[in-house]
Scaffold this active site. Structure first.
Site, mmCIF file in Angstrom:
data_model
loop_
_atom_site.group_PDB
_atom_site.id
_atom_site.type_symbol
_atom_site.label_atom_id
_atom_site.label_comp_id
_atom_site.label_asym_id
_atom_site.label_seq_id
_atom_site.Cartn_x
_atom_site.Cartn_y
_atom_site.Cartn_z
ATOM 1 N N ALA A 44 73.787 84.377 -71.513
ATOM 2 C CA ALA A 44 74.611 83.367 -72.182
ATOM 3 C C ALA A 44 75.329 82.494 -71.152
ATOM 4 C CB ALA A 44 75.628 84.036 -73.093
ATOM 5 N N GLU A 45 75.752 83.124 -70.061
ATOM 6 C CA GLU A 45 76.435 82.347 -69.020
ATOM 7 C C GLU A 45 75.465 81.369 -68.363
ATOM 8 O OE1 GLU A 45 79.779 85.249 -67.174
ATOM 9 O OE2 GLU A 45 77.721 85.948 -66.982
ATOM 10 N N TYR A 46 74.245 81.855 -68.154
ATOM 11 C CA TYR A 46 73.218 80.993 -67.586
ATOM 12 C C TYR A 46 72.984 79.793 -68.505
ATOM 13 C CZ TYR A 46 68.745 79.450 -65.647
ATOM 14 O OH TYR A 46 67.746 78.698 -65.096
ATOM 15 N N ASP A 47 72.863 80.069 -69.791
ATOM 16 C CA ASP A 47 72.603 78.993 -70.758
ATOM 17 C C ASP A 47 73.705 77.938 -70.735
ATOM 18 O OD1 ASP A 47 70.331 80.252 -71.436
ATOM 19 O OD2 ASP A 47 71.098 81.144 -73.296
ATOM 20 N N LEU A 93 36.149 85.675 -51.397
ATOM 21 C CA LEU A 93 36.044 86.890 -50.590
ATOM 22 C C LEU A 93 34.741 87.612 -50.883
ATOM 23 C CD1 LEU A 93 39.639 88.282 -51.142
ATOM 24 C CD2 LEU A 93 38.743 87.281 -49.045
ATOM 25 N N GLU A 124 46.546 94.313 -50.035
ATOM 26 C CA GLU A 124 47.306 93.688 -51.123
ATOM 27 C C GLU A 124 46.565 93.918 -52.436
ATOM 28 O OE1 GLU A 124 47.357 89.553 -50.043
ATOM 29 O OE2 GLU A 124 48.072 89.977 -48.021
ATOM 30 N N LYS A 126 44.702 93.137 -55.644
ATOM 31 C CA LYS A 126 43.972 91.903 -55.973
ATOM 32 C C LYS A 126 44.226 91.591 -57.436
ATOM 33 C CE LYS A 126 39.527 89.631 -55.554
ATOM 34 N NZ LYS A 126 39.407 89.175 -56.936
ATOM 35 N N ASP A 128 44.136 89.836 -60.965
ATOM 36 C CA ASP A 128 43.067 89.177 -61.694
ATOM 37 C C ASP A 128 43.663 88.008 -62.462
ATOM 38 O OD1 ASP A 128 40.546 88.740 -62.445
ATOM 39 O OD2 ASP A 128 40.426 90.357 -63.903
ATOM 40 N N ARG A 147 42.046 76.063 -57.706
ATOM 41 C CA ARG A 147 41.114 76.243 -56.604
ATOM 42 C C ARG A 147 39.916 75.307 -56.758
ATOM 43 N NH1 ARG A 147 36.524 79.296 -55.873
ATOM 44 N NH2 ARG A 147 36.119 79.804 -53.710
ATOM 45 N N GLU A 187 48.395 83.693 -56.651
ATOM 46 C CA GLU A 187 47.720 83.936 -57.921
ATOM 47 C C GLU A 187 48.689 83.740 -59.078
ATOM 48 O OE1 GLU A 187 44.600 84.703 -57.257
ATOM 49 O OE2 GLU A 187 43.732 85.683 -59.016
ATOM 50 N N TYR A 237 52.389 85.332 -57.819
ATOM 51 C CA TYR A 237 52.588 86.038 -56.548
ATOM 52 C C TYR A 237 51.982 85.207 -55.431
ATOM 53 C CZ TYR A 237 54.073 90.705 -58.115
ATOM 54 O OH TYR A 237 54.778 91.756 -58.607
ATOM 55 N N LYS A 303 43.033 92.491 -45.380
ATOM 56 C CA LYS A 303 43.038 91.371 -44.434
ATOM 57 C C LYS A 303 43.336 91.869 -43.028
ATOM 58 C CE LYS A 303 44.758 88.313 -48.038
ATOM 59 N NZ LYS A 303 45.863 87.537 -48.592
ATOM 60 N N LYS A 327 36.640 96.315 -54.401
ATOM 61 C CA LYS A 327 36.660 96.247 -55.868
ATOM 62 C C LYS A 327 36.683 97.649 -56.467
ATOM 63 C CE LYS A 327 36.227 91.814 -57.007
ATOM 64 N NZ LYS A 327 35.160 91.300 -57.802
ATOM 65 N N CYS A 421 4.792 80.532 -73.227
ATOM 66 C CA CYS A 421 6.155 80.015 -73.080
ATOM 67 C C CYS A 421 6.793 79.882 -74.464
ATOM 68 C CB CYS A 421 6.143 78.668 -72.374
ATOM 69 S SG CYS A 421 7.765 77.882 -72.355
ATOM 70 N N CYS A 424 7.147 75.959 -75.053
ATOM 71 C CA CYS A 424 6.071 74.968 -75.092
ATOM 72 C C CYS A 424 4.690 75.593 -75.294
ATOM 73 C CB CYS A 424 6.073 74.111 -73.834
ATOM 74 S SG CYS A 424 5.496 74.984 -72.369
ATOM 75 N N CYS A 439 6.912 79.533 -66.622
ATOM 76 C CA CYS A 439 6.162 78.560 -67.388
ATOM 77 C C CYS A 439 5.731 77.486 -66.395
ATOM 78 C CB CYS A 439 7.045 77.962 -68.471
ATOM 79 S SG CYS A 439 6.318 76.476 -69.179
ATOM 80 N N CYS A 444 7.504 71.072 -69.707
ATOM 81 C CA CYS A 444 8.088 71.976 -70.701
ATOM 82 C C CYS A 444 9.479 71.459 -71.083
ATOM 83 C CB CYS A 444 8.197 73.384 -70.113
ATOM 84 S SG CYS A 444 9.132 74.517 -71.138
HETATM 85 S S1 IVH Z 1 43.110 86.007 -50.189
HETATM 86 C C1 IVH Z 1 40.678 83.538 -47.624
HETATM 87 N N1 IVH Z 1 44.728 87.680 -51.405
HETATM 88 O O1 IVH Z 1 40.780 86.794 -55.208
HETATM 89 C C2 IVH Z 1 41.326 84.503 -48.512
HETATM 90 N N2 IVH Z 1 43.068 86.574 -52.704
HETATM 91 O O2 IVH Z 1 37.856 85.719 -53.886
HETATM 92 C C3 IVH Z 1 41.068 84.260 -49.943
HETATM 93 N N3 IVH Z 1 43.111 87.119 -55.070
HETATM 94 O O3 IVH Z 1 40.391 83.986 -56.605
HETATM 95 C C4 IVH Z 1 42.036 84.786 -50.862
HETATM 96 N N4 IVH Z 1 44.795 88.521 -54.985
HETATM 97 O O4 IVH Z 1 42.870 84.130 -55.907
HETATM 98 C C5 IVH Z 1 43.703 86.837 -51.531
HETATM 99 N N5 IVH Z 1 46.217 89.178 -52.343
HETATM 100 C C6 IVH Z 1 45.198 88.321 -52.479
HETATM 101 C C7 IVH Z 1 44.579 88.075 -53.723
HETATM 102 C C8 IVH Z 1 43.511 87.191 -53.787
HETATM 103 C C9 IVH Z 1 43.901 87.935 -55.764
HETATM 104 C C10 IVH Z 1 42.014 86.319 -55.632
HETATM 105 C C11 IVH Z 1 42.024 84.897 -55.166
HETATM 106 C C12 IVH Z 1 40.587 84.464 -55.333
HETATM 107 C C13 IVH Z 1 39.845 85.747 -55.148
HETATM 108 C C14 IVH Z 1 39.187 85.789 -53.785
#
Ligand code: IVH
Length: 681
Positions: A44-47, A93, A124, A126, A128, A147, A187, A237, A303, A327, A421, A424, A439, A444
């Site tokens: 509320a204070e923020y508002d 990657l 880190e 990854k 999605d 991207r 991301e 992030y 990395k 992955k 085919c 065709c 084919c 075609c």
């Molecule tokens: S580094 C050159 N770090 O993964 C380095 N990518 O194929 C390229 N992603 O769509 C990206 N978390 O957005 C990096 N901690 C992270 C990531 C990350 C997710 C995604 C990135 C891209 C795909 C890379």
């Protein structure tokens, strides 16, 4: 701490001062709330503070600044997104699926560096979501983009501004240490709880549900009206920058802390590992944490920590050598194989497609999956009516893994490949060792349509307004049969078609006009020559620089190009020798299509274009492998033997007989240090 009362401020100077205080306060509290998850002010204070800001800005609109919290939702809806080139490519990657793949990754690094040193890594989660780039000039957010294809993205600044975890101004102590320009990458995603809520709301409102958080994030970012984006619970992030060279950081770990200090949210599960064994340990641990996380992840990014090492390792065409995506194993489900359909591709390839009883796999509803080709089909031993195991790894397209033979009832039927085919009716052929049934009919209709769709599509000429549906319609109506026909379309013809209006017809014709002067690489990729994708097209364009020169080339000339093998060379010769192709190119020229000459030193990669290097003797400061890779990155070539074509002979320690020969031929001999300067080290 700011006054919480609504003061009546009339003087402009007073208003300016008050606004500055309010902006700082509000930005700080938003940061504490959204990024640190540690609020020190009641909602509320923020508002109240926010209302005061808005009221004061209404009185003095000239005092509104770009970093004012009121500007997060400011803009009006766009007609379309503009494209913006990335100053440095946004790479993707390579994937690792097993612990062994990670060990191999490190071995590749050490081989490339010709070293046995201990490498440290940052791991880190990854996320999605969607990769975006945020540009800050003197600390102020000025541009945000998707991207895209890695080189060119779309300007989605208005939408990104609505995300509360993206700072509109970088945090600093009095602006000290802020780079002139900073390009932050990270991301955008939606957390699982927010996603659930969002879908519940959509369900109640009768709107279609998002299949998964990633689609929700993508759909929300692609809104032309930023107010819609603002209503979606997007989060961000940061994980990197386009170029860390000018920053006060020596490595990825320091960079993440630095980005944190500038006000970005950094994933707390980031780890610094001293060895690949530790990395593998982290991977196992992250996998066990996965289901408890507040957001979807599909793996862990590994990395190389040290920026100097990253620089030495460099990048390949699409991905850096210094990073890899580990992955998680694919998510799987079982369902029934109802039928197999046979599609005809752009090159006539017949592709069996599994029609499945719809099933959820890793958050996505799957009802079709490619079975690639006949061999693959036989190898898997599938039968119609089988219970099948289906899997999806991350964003990878779904695939049928195998039949569950235990579930067979005896009612299953064998799958037969068609002999004619399906489009065709020409008898299909399967040449030599090829796994693919084709084919052979160049006329075609299916091939023609796919070829045209490819030509106008994203990996071709990217002609807006002529997407898959439009091309299918134009072919069905008999308005286009081949590529040159596209350049004869008029606004009148298009506007008279079902579903088209004057505006869309004008836009499409304008887009067609805009495609009359393609780059050589784009044009070659658009033609859809078998085995010639975007990367090969670029190699060819770089090498021949003009279409005229390329048309004079024979098989041997193609084979001389690094990265082009026998299969591609044969395919190129077959294609360009075809009288129908020659006629098509003539017609295109007559219709005013002018393929541009490639400038030999165009682009960031061309600094050494046209230069041929030869090494003799051992290099002291980098491995030959690294040297060669660097030359290629800069567009140069490396010779294996001495000839007059060599531009520079690079002299290492204890050179061999090549030096004597080089002197005889009067070639330019340079030292290792001179070479390093040439490659910008
Ligand atoms: S580094 C050159 N770090 O993964 C380095 N990518 O194929 C390229 N992603 O769509 C990206 N978390 O957005 C990096 N901690 C992270 C990531 C990350 C997710 C995604 C990135 C891209 C795909 C890379």
């Amino acid at each position: 701490m700011a006054q919480l009362s609504l003061l009546n401020i009339s003087g402009k100077d007073e208003a300016r001062q008050r606004l500055q205080v309010l902006r700082q306060e509000l930005n700080l509290h938003a940061y504490r709330y959204y990024v640190l998850d540690d609020p020190i002010l009641a909602d509320a204070e923020y508002d109240l503070l926010f209302q005061e800001l808005v009221a004061l800005e209404q009185q003095h609109p000239e005092l509104i600044t770009a970093d004012s919290p009121s500007q997060r939702v400011g803009g009006s809806p766009l007609a379309q997104f503009e494209t913006v080139p990335h100053s440095l490519p946004m790479l993707s990657l390579e994937n690792a699926f097993t612990d062994d793949d990670l060990v191999d990754f490190e071995e590749r690094l050490l081989r490339f560096l010709q070293s046995t040193e201990q490498i440290s890594y940052v791991t880190e989660p990854k996320l999605d979501g969607l990769a975006v780039e945020l540009v800050y000039d003197d600390g102020l957010f000025v541009l945000g983009s998707t991207r895209g294809d890695g080189l060119i993205g779309e300007n989605i600044s208005q939408n990104l501004k609505t995300i509360p975890t993206i700072p509109l101004r970088l945090h600093t102590q009095d602006g000290v240490g802020i780079p002139k320009r900073l390009e932050v990458r990270g991301e955008v995603f939606i957390g699982l709880a927010d996603f659930k809520k969002l879908n519940e709301e959509r369900g109640r409102a009768g709107e279609p549900l998002f299949a998964n958080p990633r689609n929700g994030a993508a759909g929300s970012l692609r809104q032309l009206d930023p107010r819609i984006t603002a209503s979606r619970p997007l989060d961000f992030y940061a994980y990197g920058v386009s170029d860390p060279a000018a920053l006060p950081c020596q490595n990825q770990y320091e960079l993440l802390q630095y980005l944190g200090s500038l006000g970005f949210k950094i994933n707390p599960l980031v780890h610094l590992c001293q060895s690949i064994t530790e990395v593998i340990g982290q991977f196992t641990q992250l996998q066990s944490q996965r289901s408890a996380l507040a957001y979807d992840i599909d793996g862990m990014v590994v990395k190389v920590n040290d920026f100097a090492l990253q620089g030495r390792l460099g990048a390949k065409a699409r991905s850096p050598r210094w990073a890899i995506a580990a992955k998680f194993p694919a998510s799987q489900a079982t369902t029934r194989l109802l039928a197999v359909e046979f599609g005809v591709g752009r090159t006539g390839a017949i592709t069996p497609v599994a029609i499945l009883e719809p099933v959820q796999v890793g958050g996505v509803m799957v009802s079709r999956a490619t079975l690639h080709n006949e061999d693959e089909l036989r190898r898997k031993g599938l039968m119609l009516g089988d219970t099948v195991l289906v899997q999806r790894a991350g964003d990878v397209i779904p695939e049928v893994v195998k039949p569950v033979k235990e579930n067979r009832t005896g009612q299953e039927q064998p799958i037969t490949m068609p002999r004619l085919c399906p489009e065709c009716n020409q008898p299909l052929i399967r040449a030599g060792q090829e796994a693919i049934t084709r084919c052979p009919n160049p006329d075609c209709p299916a091939q023609r349509v796919r070829g045209l769709i490819h030509f106008t599509g994203k990996s071709g000429m990217d002609i807006e307004g002529l997407g898959k549906k439009a091309v299918e319609q134009l072919v069905t109506q008999g308005l286009i049969q081949d590529i040159p026909d596209i350049y004869q379309l008029t606004v009148e013809t298009l506007a008279s078609l079902d579903g088209w209006g004057n505006k869309s017809a004008e836009n499409a014709v304008r887009a067609i006009e805009g495609s009359r002067t393609p780059t050589l690489a784009k044009f070659l990729a658009a033609l859809g020559i078998r085995h010639v994708g975007e990367v090969t097209a670029q190699l060819l364009a770089h090498h021949f620089t003009s279409l005229a020169r390329l048309l004079l080339a024979g098989e041997a000339d193609f084979l001389h190009i690094e990265g082009i093998g026998a299969q591609v060379a044969t395919s190129l010769v077959d294609y360009f020798q075809d009288p129908a192709v020659q006629e098509m190119l003539d017609r295109l020229e007559a219709l005013g299509v002018r393929v541009q000459e490639e400038k030999p030193d165009a682009g960031a990669n061309g600094a050494l274009a046209g230069s041929v290097f030869l090494f003799t003797g051992a290099l002291a400061q980098l491995s030959r492998h690294e040297a060669k890779a660097r030359i290629k990155e800069l567009g140069g070539q490396v010779a294996s033997g001495i000839s007059r074509k060599v531009t520079y002979v690079v002299l290492g320690d204890s050179p061999g007989s090549k030096l004597t020969k080089a002197r005889e031929l009067g070639l330019t001999v340079i030292t290792e240090n001179e070479f390093l300067r040439l490659i910008g080290r």
